[in-house]
Write a protein that holds these residues in place. Structure first.
Motif, PDB file in Angstrom:
ATOM      1  N   VAL A  59       0.938  -0.838   0.063  1.00  0.00           N
ATOM      2  CA  VAL A  59      -0.270  -0.066  -0.101  1.00  0.00           C
ATOM      3  C   VAL A  59       1.253   1.319  -0.127  1.00  0.00           C
ATOM      4  O   VAL A  59       0.530   2.325  -0.535  1.00  0.00           O
ATOM      5  CB  VAL A  59      -0.711  -0.223   1.203  1.00  0.00           C
ATOM      6  CG1 VAL A  59      -1.548   1.219   1.348  1.00  0.00           C
ATOM      7  CG2 VAL A  59      -2.235  -0.637   1.123  1.00  0.00           C
ATOM      8  N   GLN A  60       1.962   0.678   0.412  1.00  0.00           N
ATOM      9  CA  GLN A  60       2.648   2.379   1.262  1.00  0.00           C
ATOM     10  C   GLN A  60       3.653   2.578  -1.010  1.00  0.00           C
ATOM     11  O   GLN A  60       3.652   4.380  -0.794  1.00  0.00           O
ATOM     12  CB  GLN A  60       3.524   2.180   1.983  1.00  0.00           C
ATOM     13  CG  GLN A  60       3.782   2.110   3.562  1.00  0.00           C
ATOM     14  CD  GLN A  60       4.925   2.038   3.908  1.00  0.00           C
ATOM     15  OE1 GLN A  60       5.023   0.416   4.470  1.00  0.00           O
ATOM     16  NE2 GLN A  60       5.403   2.593   4.368  1.00  0.00           N
ATOM     17  N   TYR A  63       0.409   4.786  -2.197  1.00  0.00           N
ATOM     18  CA  TYR A  63       0.612   5.570  -1.854  1.00  0.00           C
ATOM     19  C   TYR A  63       1.375   7.088  -2.982  1.00  0.00           C
ATOM     20  O   TYR A  63       0.594   7.843  -2.400  1.00  0.00           O
ATOM     21  CB  TYR A  63       0.721   5.884  -0.292  1.00  0.00           C
ATOM     22  CG  TYR A  63      -0.465   6.053   0.713  1.00  0.00           C
ATOM     23  CD1 TYR A  63      -0.914   6.397   0.667  1.00  0.00           C
ATOM     24  CD2 TYR A  63      -0.644   4.661   1.291  1.00  0.00           C
ATOM     25  CE1 TYR A  63      -2.653   6.600   0.709  1.00  0.00           C
ATOM     26  CE2 TYR A  63      -1.987   5.087   2.342  1.00  0.00           C
ATOM     27  CZ  TYR A  63      -2.665   5.736   2.296  1.00  0.00           C
ATOM     28  OH  TYR A  63      -3.960   5.731   3.023  1.00  0.00           O
ATOM     29  N   ASN A  67       0.563  10.278  -4.578  1.00  0.00           N
ATOM     30  CA  ASN A  67       0.373  11.042  -4.070  1.00  0.00           C
ATOM     31  C   ASN A  67       1.710  11.863  -5.781  1.00  0.00           C
ATOM     32  O   ASN A  67       1.745  13.239  -6.118  1.00  0.00           O
ATOM     33  CB  ASN A  67       1.365  11.347  -2.936  1.00  0.00           C
ATOM     34  CG  ASN A  67       0.690  10.936  -1.509  1.00  0.00           C
ATOM     35  OD1 ASN A  67      -0.417  11.037  -2.075  1.00  0.00           O
ATOM     36  ND2 ASN A  67       2.027  10.486  -0.979  1.00  0.00           N
ATOM     37  N   GLN A 151      -9.591   5.921   2.669  1.00  0.00           N
ATOM     38  CA  GLN A 151      -8.846   5.915   4.184  1.00  0.00           C
ATOM     39  C   GLN A 151      -9.426   5.112   4.564  1.00  0.00           C
ATOM     40  O   GLN A 151      -8.486   3.652   5.266  1.00  0.00           O
ATOM     41  CB  GLN A 151      -8.593   7.128   4.949  1.00  0.00           C
ATOM     42  CG  GLN A 151      -7.801   7.394   5.854  1.00  0.00           C
ATOM     43  CD  GLN A 151      -6.471   6.981   5.086  1.00  0.00           C
ATOM     44  OE1 GLN A 151      -5.708   7.942   4.609  1.00  0.00           O
ATOM     45  NE2 GLN A 151      -5.383   6.605   6.037  1.00  0.00           N
ATOM     46  N   ILE A 154      -8.540   0.982   2.872  1.00  0.00           N
ATOM     47  CA  ILE A 154      -7.055   1.247   3.271  1.00  0.00           C
ATOM     48  C   ILE A 154      -7.257  -0.108   4.507  1.00  0.00           C
ATOM     49  O   ILE A 154      -6.272  -0.372   4.812  1.00  0.00           O
ATOM     50  CB  ILE A 154      -5.946   2.423   3.186  1.00  0.00           C
ATOM     51  CG1 ILE A 154      -6.103   2.057   1.046  1.00  0.00           C
ATOM     52  CG2 ILE A 154      -5.160   1.485   2.610  1.00  0.00           C
ATOM     53  CD1 ILE A 154      -5.776   1.593   0.339  1.00  0.00           C
ATOM     54  N   GLN A 155      -7.307   1.056   5.850  1.00  0.00           N
ATOM     55  CA  GLN A 155      -7.315   0.691   7.017  1.00  0.00           C
ATOM     56  C   GLN A 155      -7.662  -1.256   7.478  1.00  0.00           C
ATOM     57  O   GLN A 155      -7.165  -1.566   7.925  1.00  0.00           O
ATOM     58  CB  GLN A 155      -8.283   1.405   8.206  1.00  0.00           C
ATOM     59  CG  GLN A 155      -7.870   1.399   9.659  1.00  0.00           C
ATOM     60  CD  GLN A 155      -6.626   1.740   9.776  1.00  0.00           C
ATOM     61  OE1 GLN A 155      -5.670   0.961  10.273  1.00  0.00           O
ATOM     62  NE2 GLN A 155      -6.046   3.199   9.585  1.00  0.00           N
ATOM     63  N   SER A 158      -5.945  -3.146   5.437  1.00  0.00           N
ATOM     64  CA  SER A 158      -4.332  -3.771   6.277  1.00  0.00           C
ATOM     65  C   SER A 158      -4.744  -4.801   7.430  1.00  0.00           C
ATOM     66  O   SER A 158      -3.837  -5.619   7.601  1.00  0.00           O
ATOM     67  CB  SER A 158      -3.643  -2.371   6.037  1.00  0.00           C
ATOM     68  OG  SER A 158      -4.058  -1.298   5.162  1.00  0.00           O
ATOM     69  N   GLU A 159      -5.650  -4.042   7.738  1.00  0.00           N
ATOM     70  CA  GLU A 159      -6.649  -4.757   9.353  1.00  0.00           C
ATOM     71  C   GLU A 159      -5.995  -6.577   9.131  1.00  0.00           C
ATOM     72  O   GLU A 159      -6.391  -7.487   9.580  1.00  0.00           O
ATOM     73  CB  GLU A 159      -7.591  -4.528  10.142  1.00  0.00           C
ATOM     74  CG  GLU A 159      -7.102  -3.884  10.406  1.00  0.00           C
ATOM     75  CD  GLU A 159      -5.957  -3.189  11.993  1.00  0.00           C
ATOM     76  OE1 GLU A 159      -5.880  -4.099  12.658  1.00  0.00           O
ATOM     77  OE2 GLU A 159      -5.213  -2.432  11.948  1.00  0.00           O
TER      78      GLU A 159
END
Lengths: 298, 160
Positions: A59-60, A63, A67, A151, A154-155, A158-159
């Motif tokens: 995911v990073q 991002y 961006n 957001q 994604i949260q 990831s969890e």
């Protein structure tokens, strides 16, 4: 004899309850183990993860791509129709990582329909891999309910992957965990390489070069958990890829960090440069493409 | 020493019942310890997850999708990871009911110490603002004054 059987059955239950009930009453005493029972050579007393591996979240990189204001490219992800062709645990694990990265990429770009399609294939693979607890119906409901909120998606995603990772490690299915992480890493680097080929960017090139520091961990984790030598082919491919990453130069200059105790925050102020030639980027791009093709092929 | 005496009894033919009982007790002891250890770790993972919540900007940290667990006995667990530039990371560590059981130290690849929570009352979490990508080595250990052995859990979260 019946009484003896009852005693045998009751013992583990009583043992568990007594250990559980003691928790928190006196943490210092309860958290130590009787020295007489302790045997340093017992398998129970060794670090059960042996080596601990860490692979950055795909995911990073998604991002970073977002961006840079690069537009969404639906052709980058793996075709959702392929999912039915992945029948072995090996294929399913690698492609769960691939589709997980695709899910993160589409969710970040607010591509509702595509995101829900990827969600469906992720659910399909997690069911087959016995990870239903992490990707439960509650998770799916929450995810769909928040499909307008990138957001939150994604949260939640990831969890769920974290819960799956925890479950796999406890169930001693570390090879599956390693393959999921590998699939996700390959897919995220493929995004970066393909987008850089279309719109060259120093920031993406830098991110690709920085993977020099991760590829060693990927190879190590696949070697460590290589049941029946299933990982041999991909390890060879990654070793070949590593030869290209070895050509990337990374400089580093230590600067003492600055810590703000009140806010529990440390600023890491070191300096570093990533030097990577375009020919090396091309090599990496081609090798990543080959590895990914062998993962997603049907 | 006790264990050796039991093993001698174990082979004595007239003590078949005791032999069975001891075997079962040993199996149960290991089983019970194993179950308790797994339950302990699971509970600690839950505690640790709470530490990734609510950053200053109101957004929870996003998990990197992995759970780092080690069962430590007077030893250290070490792993390498990467902090990408442009992100803020949170490291959270837990080993049980108290918040200050775990000491974690972050070093760069040259061995320079970038941070240790030992200097901050074993704070269970800490944030790191990263301008340039850096590979780091994270070492976790139990504070032996508080706990000598047990499950240690570390989680990594990030915010972009």
């Amino acid at each position: 004899m019946k009484r003896f059987k009852f005693q045998l059955l009751a013992l583990p239950v009583i043992g568990c309850l007594s250990l559980y009930s003691c928790e928190d009453e006196n943490p210092i005493e309860d958290d130590t183990i009787d020295k007489e029972v302790f045997d340093p050579n017992s398998a129970l007393n060794t670090i059960f993860d042996g080596k601990i591996f860490s692979i950055p979240s795909p995911v990073q990189t998604a991002y970073l791509i977002k961006n840079l204001d690069l537009s969404f490219d639906a052709s980058l992800g793996n075709d959702v129709k392929n999912v039915g062709e992945y029948v072995t645990e090996y294929q399913q694990s690698l492609n769960l990582g691939v589709y997980g990265a695709d899910l993160g990429y589409s969710a970040l770009y607010d591509q509702k329909n595509i995101t829900l399609q990827y969600l469906s294939v992720v659910q399909n693979l997690t069911n087959q891999l016995g990870l239903d607890a992490a990707f439960s119906s509650e998770f799916l409901e929450n995810f769909e309910m928040n499909s307008e909120n990138e957001q939150e998606m994604i949260q939640l995603m990831s969890e769920a992957f974290k819960q799956a990772d925890n479950f796999l490690k406890h169930a001693n299915r570390k090879q599956t965990s390693a393959l999921i992480l590998t699939g996700g890493w390959i897919e995220s680097i493929n995004f970066a390489c393909q987008l850089n080929a279309k719109n060259p960017s120093d920031k993406i090139k830098r991110r690709i070069g920085e993977q020099k520091q991760t590829i060693g961990s990927i190879i190590d984790i696949l070697r460590e958990y290589n049941s029946e030598n299933q990982n041999d082919t991909i390890i060879k491919q990654l070793e070949e890829l590593k030869l290209s990453f070895d050509k990337v130069m990374i400089t580093y200059e230590f600067v003492a960090p600055d810590t703000d105790q009140e806010n529990k925050l440390t600023n890491l102020r070191h300096k570093s440069e990533v030097i990577i030639e375009d020919s090396v980027i091309n090599e990496i791009e081609n090798k990543i493409k080959t590895i990914r093709s062998s993962i997603i092929k049907v | 020493m006790k264990l050796k005496i039991k093993l001698k009894l174990f082979v004595h033919p007239s003590l078949k019942y005791k032999q069975m009982k001891i075997t079962y007790l040993l199996i149960i002891a290991f089983f019970t310890f194993g179950v308790a250890q797994a339950q302990d770790c699971e509970r600690i993972v839950k505690d640790c997850e709470e530490l990734l919540k609510s950053s200053d900007n109101g957004k929870d940290f996003i998990s990197d999708g992995q759970v780092y667990t080690a069962f430590l006995d007077r030893e250290k667990a070490e792993f390498k990871t990467i902090f990408y530039g442009g992100a803020t990371y949170r490291l959270a560590a837990s080993a049980g009911s108290r918040e200050n059981f775990v000491i974690f130290t972050i070093k760069d690849q040259e061995g320079n110490i970038l941070y240790s929570n030992r200097n901050y009352r074993n704070s269970p979490y800490w944030d790191f603002k990263v301008d340039n990508t850096i590979p780091v080595i994270i070492t976790t250990e139990l504070d032996l004054d508080l706990k000598v052995t047990g499950c240690v859990v570390m989680l990594i979260g990030f915010n972009n």
